[in-house]
Scaffold this active site. Sequence first.
Site, PDB file in Angstrom:
ATOM      1  N   ASP A  96      -0.785  -3.647  28.022  1.00 34.44           N
ATOM      2  CA  ASP A  96      -2.124  -4.178  27.790  1.00 34.44           C
ATOM      3  C   ASP A  96      -2.012  -5.682  27.537  1.00 34.44           C
ATOM      4  O   ASP A  96      -0.915  -6.232  27.476  1.00 34.44           O
ATOM      5  CB  ASP A  96      -2.790  -3.451  26.632  1.00 34.44           C
ATOM      6  CG  ASP A  96      -1.999  -3.603  25.357  1.00 34.44           C
ATOM      7  OD1 ASP A  96      -1.121  -4.484  25.292  1.00 34.44           O
ATOM      8  OD2 ASP A  96      -2.248  -2.838  24.423  1.00 34.44           O
ATOM      9  N   GLY A  99      -4.721  -8.398  23.387  1.00 36.29           N
ATOM     10  CA  GLY A  99      -5.895  -8.961  22.720  1.00 36.29           C
ATOM     11  C   GLY A  99      -6.513  -8.009  21.707  1.00 36.29           C
ATOM     12  O   GLY A  99      -6.841  -8.411  20.584  1.00 36.29           O
ATOM     13  N   GLY A 258     -13.694  -1.985  26.345  1.00 34.66           N
ATOM     14  CA  GLY A 258     -14.796  -1.968  25.394  1.00 34.66           C
ATOM     15  C   GLY A 258     -14.653  -0.877  24.379  1.00 34.66           C
ATOM     16  O   GLY A 258     -13.993   0.121  24.627  1.00 34.66           O
ATOM     17  N   ASP A 305      -5.292   5.757  29.211  1.00 32.11           N
ATOM     18  CA  ASP A 305      -4.234   5.687  28.209  1.00 32.11           C
ATOM     19  C   ASP A 305      -4.886   6.035  26.892  1.00 32.11           C
ATOM     20  O   ASP A 305      -6.025   5.655  26.658  1.00 32.11           O
ATOM     21  CB  ASP A 305      -3.630   4.279  28.132  1.00 32.11           C
ATOM     22  CG  ASP A 305      -4.592   3.273  27.558  1.00 32.11           C
ATOM     23  OD1 ASP A 305      -4.479   2.946  26.359  1.00 32.11           O
ATOM     24  OD2 ASP A 305      -5.492   2.811  28.289  1.00 32.11           O
ATOM     25  N   CYS A 344       0.142  27.814  27.801  1.00 36.04           N
ATOM     26  CA  CYS A 344       0.900  26.571  27.974  1.00 36.04           C
ATOM     27  C   CYS A 344       2.339  26.882  28.385  1.00 36.04           C
ATOM     28  O   CYS A 344       2.970  27.782  27.847  1.00 36.04           O
ATOM     29  CB  CYS A 344       0.879  25.754  26.687  1.00 36.04           C
ATOM     30  SG  CYS A 344       1.754  24.178  26.840  1.00 36.04           S
ATOM     31  N   CYS A 346       4.795  24.458  28.339  1.00 33.78           N
ATOM     32  CA  CYS A 346       5.676  23.376  27.884  1.00 33.78           C
ATOM     33  C   CYS A 346       6.913  23.957  27.198  1.00 33.78           C
ATOM     34  O   CYS A 346       6.962  25.141  26.868  1.00 33.78           O
ATOM     35  CB  CYS A 346       4.928  22.429  26.941  1.00 33.78           C
ATOM     36  SG  CYS A 346       4.900  22.961  25.214  1.00 33.78           S
ATOM     37  N   CYS A 349       6.197  25.668  23.794  1.00 36.07           N
ATOM     38  CA  CYS A 349       5.581  26.995  23.888  1.00 36.07           C
ATOM     39  C   CYS A 349       6.542  28.001  24.512  1.00 36.07           C
ATOM     40  O   CYS A 349       6.625  29.149  24.067  1.00 36.07           O
ATOM     41  CB  CYS A 349       4.266  26.918  24.660  1.00 36.07           C
ATOM     42  SG  CYS A 349       2.997  25.986  23.750  1.00 36.07           S
ATOM     43  N   HIS A 376       4.302  19.090  23.306  1.00 32.41           N
ATOM     44  CA  HIS A 376       3.235  20.027  23.676  1.00 32.41           C
ATOM     45  C   HIS A 376       1.914  19.303  23.956  1.00 32.41           C
ATOM     46  O   HIS A 376       1.246  19.568  24.959  1.00 32.41           O
ATOM     47  CB  HIS A 376       3.049  21.057  22.556  1.00 32.41           C
ATOM     48  CG  HIS A 376       1.769  21.837  22.676  1.00 32.41           C
ATOM     49  ND1 HIS A 376       1.635  22.913  23.521  1.00 32.41           N
ATOM     50  CD2 HIS A 376       0.547  21.651  22.095  1.00 32.41           C
ATOM     51  CE1 HIS A 376       0.382  23.381  23.444  1.00 32.41           C
ATOM     52  NE2 HIS A 376      -0.293  22.629  22.586  1.00 32.41           N
TER      53      HIS A 376
END
Length: 403
Positions: A96, A99, A258, A305, A344, A346, A349, A376
């Site tokens: 980024d 700022g 914003g 993000d 899930c 992952c 899990c 997860h």
Amino acid sequence: MPPREPLFSVVARDPQSRARAGMLRTAHGIIETPALFAVATKASIKALPVWLWEAAGVQAVVVNTYHLLLAPGADRVASLGGVHQFARIPTPVFSDSGGFQAFSLGVAFGRSVSKVVRSQEAADGSRASSSAQNGALSRITNDGVQFRSHRDGSVHLLTPEASIRVQHLLGSDLIVALDECTDPLAPREYQEEALARTHRWLAQSIAAHQQFAPETRRRLGWTPALYGVVQGGRYEELRRESARFVGKQEVDAIAIGGSFDAGDIQSAVHWVVEELPESKPRHLLGIGEPEDIRAAVREGVDTFDCVQPTRLARHGIAYGPNLTRLNLRNARYREDSAPLDPTCRCMTCRSGFSRAYLAHLVREREMAAATYLTLHNLFALNRLLREERQRILSLGRSNDSAA
Ligand SMILES: [Zn+2]
């Protein structure tokens, strides 16, 4: 020289909405969109070793210019080969402008500033003092964001050129022009003034980017893609004006910035996307509520993000079925033998850990709890985006991918 592949191409569109599936090409791989950039503020995803990023479905990360500027310093990262080499990051890196952090960590030092004002905060005006006019530790000037380091009190001025220079030194794949992120409660006159400043800063950022590009190409072998930021607060006219302006500049991609009132995100994105060119990728800065992501994908946003999946994990909160939140500190989970989410896949899990066991680790402040939950949560939110992509792909192949 062979023609360069475009930064971005659309491979399918949803005929029912503005949603699109695409490919975002970088020197460190292709990001299949829509996609989430996982937050790696200081060039590390908190609690998640880099070997587990792929298991969490991480396609790309976002590093924080403000934090890396203060430590270890952009020149040091550059002298150690850039952020990919320094941190052994295998994925594309987005940075980024710095700022938002320079401003929010300064003004709101000691309390958090969120990108979304929920109704209670808006009602009691608790964020009013973080509006853009002044602050003990940072202030916006026409030249940039002047701030005191939250680490040692040293004074810095983050100008558009300085932000671009730092991001080139870091060696990010995707970089962002400095903008002023206004408070959604700021009056219209202030929003107009801030927008004019953001647009002036964009011109300075583009000039700096073009100036640094040859040196960066020599040093790293490639150059980053530049995002211009659309602002304009909650005002439709300003949002559209900003989108038209930024869309016409020599930028590779568009970021929508914003702070938002809860519920305003979708309309702001809708206005902006209507004005933007189809060919450039679109990123929505700092938004990560699952319902906001789903809505924004349908409005034509390609990437996101958000700190939420990783931050929630460190606070003992896991995504349950359908991305509901399970606060594992709640007493009801102490004897719950179910997995976090039975659907899930992952590693957490699939390991067969129960909510009761993970709740125990959270209560006992075992460090592995943050790792299990971070993996997860990232997997779960990435799954949402993968499913959105699959849905778009199944609805229709794009004409412009036929070539
Ligand atoms: Zn899981």
